[in-house]
Design a protein around this motif. Structure first.
Motif, mmCIF file in Angstrom:
data_model
loop_
_atom_site.group_PDB
_atom_site.id
_atom_site.type_symbol
_atom_site.label_atom_id
_atom_site.label_comp_id
_atom_site.label_asym_id
_atom_site.label_seq_id
_atom_site.Cartn_x
_atom_site.Cartn_y
_atom_site.Cartn_z
ATOM 1 N N ARG A 108 24.879 -0.135 -1.157
ATOM 2 C CA ARG A 108 24.241 -1.270 -1.843
ATOM 3 C C ARG A 108 22.911 -1.614 -1.194
ATOM 4 O O ARG A 108 21.917 -1.866 -1.889
ATOM 5 N N SER A 109 22.874 -1.627 0.135
ATOM 6 C CA SER A 109 21.628 -1.993 0.816
ATOM 7 C C SER A 109 20.532 -0.967 0.547
ATOM 8 O O SER A 109 19.357 -1.329 0.388
ATOM 9 N N ILE A 110 20.905 0.310 0.458
ATOM 10 C CA ILE A 110 19.928 1.363 0.169
ATOM 11 C C ILE A 110 19.380 1.197 -1.245
ATOM 12 O O ILE A 110 18.162 1.270 -1.464
ATOM 13 N N VAL A 111 20.264 0.964 -2.201
ATOM 14 C CA VAL A 111 19.832 0.829 -3.594
ATOM 15 C C VAL A 111 19.047 -0.461 -3.793
ATOM 16 O O VAL A 111 18.047 -0.483 -4.531
ATOM 17 N N GLU A 112 19.468 -1.537 -3.151
ATOM 18 C CA GLU A 112 18.736 -2.802 -3.276
ATOM 19 C C GLU A 112 17.327 -2.681 -2.699
ATOM 20 O O GLU A 112 16.366 -3.237 -3.252
ATOM 21 N N ASP A 113 17.178 -1.939 -1.606
ATOM 22 C CA ASP A 113 15.846 -1.705 -1.051
ATOM 23 C C ASP A 113 14.998 -0.885 -2.017
ATOM 24 O O ASP A 113 13.808 -1.182 -2.223
ATOM 25 N N ALA A 114 15.593 0.136 -2.622
ATOM 26 C CA ALA A 114 14.870 0.942 -3.606
ATOM 27 C C ALA A 114 14.442 0.078 -4.782
ATOM 28 O O ALA A 114 13.320 0.205 -5.298
ATOM 29 N N ALA A 115 15.329 -0.819 -5.218
ATOM 30 C CA ALA A 115 15.003 -1.701 -6.342
ATOM 31 C C ALA A 115 13.823 -2.602 -6.011
ATOM 32 O O ALA A 115 12.968 -2.870 -6.870
ATOM 33 N N GLN A 116 13.723 -3.061 -4.770
ATOM 34 C CA GLN A 116 12.590 -3.889 -4.370
ATOM 35 C C GLN A 116 11.280 -3.116 -4.465
ATOM 36 O O GLN A 116 10.252 -3.664 -4.894
ATOM 37 N N HIS A 117 11.310 -1.834 -4.063
ATOM 38 C CA HIS A 117 10.109 -1.004 -4.182
ATOM 39 C C HIS A 117 9.721 -0.819 -5.655
ATOM 40 O O HIS A 117 8.534 -0.862 -6.005
ATOM 41 N N ILE A 118 10.716 -0.619 -6.509
ATOM 42 C CA ILE A 118 10.439 -0.446 -7.939
ATOM 43 C C ILE A 118 9.875 -1.738 -8.526
ATOM 44 O O ILE A 118 8.926 -1.709 -9.323
ATOM 45 N N GLU A 119 10.440 -2.873 -8.110
ATOM 46 C CA GLU A 119 9.920 -4.167 -8.563
ATOM 47 C C GLU A 119 8.444 -4.311 -8.189
ATOM 48 O O GLU A 119 7.626 -4.743 -9.014
ATOM 49 N N ARG A 120 8.116 -3.950 -6.966
ATOM 50 C CA ARG A 120 6.731 -4.089 -6.514
ATOM 51 C C ARG A 120 5.816 -3.139 -7.273
ATOM 52 O O ARG A 120 4.668 -3.486 -7.615
ATOM 53 N N PHE A 121 6.288 -1.932 -7.534
ATOM 54 C CA PHE A 121 5.545 -0.979 -8.362
ATOM 55 C C PHE A 121 5.179 -1.627 -9.703
ATOM 56 O O PHE A 121 4.029 -1.594 -10.138
ATOM 57 N N ILE A 122 6.185 -2.195 -10.359
ATOM 58 C CA ILE A 122 5.987 -2.761 -11.697
ATOM 59 C C ILE A 122 5.030 -3.948 -11.645
ATOM 60 O O ILE A 122 4.138 -4.088 -12.498
ATOM 61 N N GLU A 123 5.171 -4.799 -10.626
ATOM 62 C CA GLU A 123 4.246 -5.924 -10.468
ATOM 63 C C GLU A 123 2.810 -5.421 -10.337
ATOM 64 O O GLU A 123 1.881 -5.964 -10.952
ATOM 65 N N THR A 124 2.621 -4.376 -9.531
ATOM 66 C CA THR A 124 1.287 -3.837 -9.305
ATOM 67 C C THR A 124 0.707 -3.241 -10.582
ATOM 68 O O THR A 124 -0.491 -3.385 -10.870
ATOM 69 N N ILE A 125 1.551 -2.563 -11.349
ATOM 70 C CA ILE A 125 1.105 -1.973 -12.614
ATOM 71 C C ILE A 125 0.495 -3.032 -13.522
ATOM 72 O O ILE A 125 -0.591 -2.855 -14.079
ATOM 73 N N PHE A 126 1.162 -4.175 -13.659
ATOM 74 C CA PHE A 126 0.644 -5.241 -14.516
ATOM 75 C C PHE A 126 -0.567 -5.935 -13.890
ATOM 76 O O PHE A 126 -1.522 -6.292 -14.591
ATOM 77 N N GLN A 127 -0.541 -6.078 -12.563
ATOM 78 C CA GLN A 127 -1.688 -6.688 -11.891
ATOM 79 C C GLN A 127 -2.963 -5.868 -12.076
ATOM 80 O O GLN A 127 -4.068 -6.413 -12.122
ATOM 81 N N ARG A 128 -2.790 -4.564 -12.234
ATOM 82 C CA ARG A 128 -3.955 -3.686 -12.359
ATOM 83 C C ARG A 128 -4.355 -3.434 -13.812
ATOM 84 O O ARG A 128 -5.109 -2.516 -14.095
ATOM 85 N N GLY A 129 -3.846 -4.247 -14.713
ATOM 86 C CA GLY A 129 -4.389 -4.263 -16.061
ATOM 87 C C GLY A 129 -3.539 -3.690 -17.170
ATOM 88 O O GLY A 129 -3.948 -3.729 -18.335
ATOM 89 N N ALA A 130 -2.365 -3.153 -16.851
ATOM 90 C CA ALA A 130 -1.529 -2.590 -17.908
ATOM 91 C C ALA A 130 -0.976 -3.699 -18.789
ATOM 92 O O ALA A 130 -0.589 -4.762 -18.307
ATOM 93 N N LYS A 131 -0.949 -3.442 -20.091
ATOM 94 C CA LYS A 131 -0.397 -4.396 -21.043
ATOM 95 C C LYS A 131 1.086 -4.153 -21.288
ATOM 96 O O LYS A 131 1.809 -5.054 -21.720
ATOM 97 N N ARG A 132 1.533 -2.945 -21.065
ATOM 98 C CA ARG A 132 2.955 -2.639 -21.215
ATOM 99 C C ARG A 132 3.299 -1.488 -20.267
ATOM 100 O O ARG A 132 2.436 -0.722 -19.860
ATOM 101 N N CYS A 133 4.579 -1.388 -19.952
ATOM 102 C CA CYS A 133 5.037 -0.373 -18.995
ATOM 103 C C CYS A 133 6.428 0.094 -19.388
ATOM 104 O O CYS A 133 7.306 -0.714 -19.721
#
Length: 285
Positions: free
Chosen positions: A220-245
């Motif tokens: 669980r801790s490994i997957v939850e850490d991976a999920a945090q990285h994916i969350e940050r990826f998605i946040e960055t994608i929208f911050q950098r101008g994407a309208k959809r992902c």
């Protein structure tokens, strides 16, 4: 008559789709790992073999093969010298266009409209098209990058398993399942590690997901850490101008339940897959 060949060359496997001019699929092919890290001679062999499967299935003769327009997305396309090495490959086709695997995934997901994809597979990488810009985020290669990916999950699991063998951390069902593949012998794990590829590490990802879903604390801790990285990826994608992902890749659907609801609500469904994008690349190169 013109035929279109799309190839998606990724870290774990290579897939091909051959269509007629009207879009009818007439042949498919599949091969092994096909990123630039495996070396260009091996990469050419994999690309050629995968393409040949689709061509043979379609029953094309030499004259028809010569009309093929190919689009190929390759993991590791952005590596220094990779584009030049790929363009030196000789194929008997009318044209061959190369891009990254992330680029064709984006084309497949959104057509020629602006949008972004985050690929979660053996590795991880995002590609964004927004307001005339086209760029990637992450995807520098394992182990320095590929956060949230199958290879990253596998690496964390092997680390935990070795620590459990040492007694530095508590053994769990996950660690026992990992070390069982090596007869619970540290030296065997180290010997494997010397030659292990990202694909090898990623082979443990389904095991990690299975145990995380069964409430193994370390998994669980490994997957939850991976999920945090994916969350940050998605946040960055929208911050950098994407309208959809769109979230795509072999591990994407298993990771989605581990993401926050507000993150999932921002995601869009992909219109098509990377092979659709590769064929689109071939048509408009």
């Amino acid at each position: 008559m013109v035929f279109y060949l799309g190839i998606d060359a990724g870290g774990s496997n290579c897939r091909a789709r051959l269509t007629s001019a009207d879009g009818t699929v007439i042949g498919t092919g599949a091969g092994g790992a096909a990123n630039t890290r495996i070396g260009f001679p091996q990469l050419y062999e994999t690309l050629s073999g995968t393409a040949d499967q689709a061509i043979r299935q379609a029953g094309l003769d030499d004259g028809q093969i010569a009309t093929i327009r190919a689009g190929i997305g390759v993991a590791g396309f952005g590596r220094q010298g990779a584009a030049e090495a790929l363009r030196a490959f000789e194929f008997p086709f009318a044209s061959v266009a190369y891009q990254s695997d992330a680029y064709i995934a984006n084309l497949g997901a959104h057509g020629r409209e602006d949008g972004a994809v985050l690929i979660i597979g053996t590795g991880s990488v995002a590609h964004v098209r927004a307001e005339g810009r086209s760029f990637t985020i992450g995807g520098y290669g394992f182990p320095i990058s590929d956060e949230g990916s199958g290879a990253a999950l596998g690496l964390s699991a092997v680390r935990h398993a070795l620590r459990a063998l040492d007694g530095r951390t508590k053994s769990t069902p996950l660690s026992s399942a990992i070390t069982a593949r090596f007869d619970h012998d540290t030296a065997s794990v180290v010997s494997w590690m010397d030659e292990a590829t990202p694909k090898d590490y990623a082979s443990f990802a389904p095991v990690v997901m299975d145990y995380a879903e069964a409430d193994d604390a370390i998994a669980r801790s490994i997957v939850e850490d991976a999920a945090q990285h994916i969350e940050r990826f998605i946040e960055t994608i929208f911050q950098r101008g994407a309208k959809r992902c769109a979230l795509v890749g072999g591990l994407s659907q298993r990771m989605k339940p581990w993401l926050r609801e507000r993150t999932v609500s921002r995601l869009s469904d992909a219109l098509g897959d990377p092979l659709d994008g590769a064929i689109e690349l071939a048509k408009h190169a």
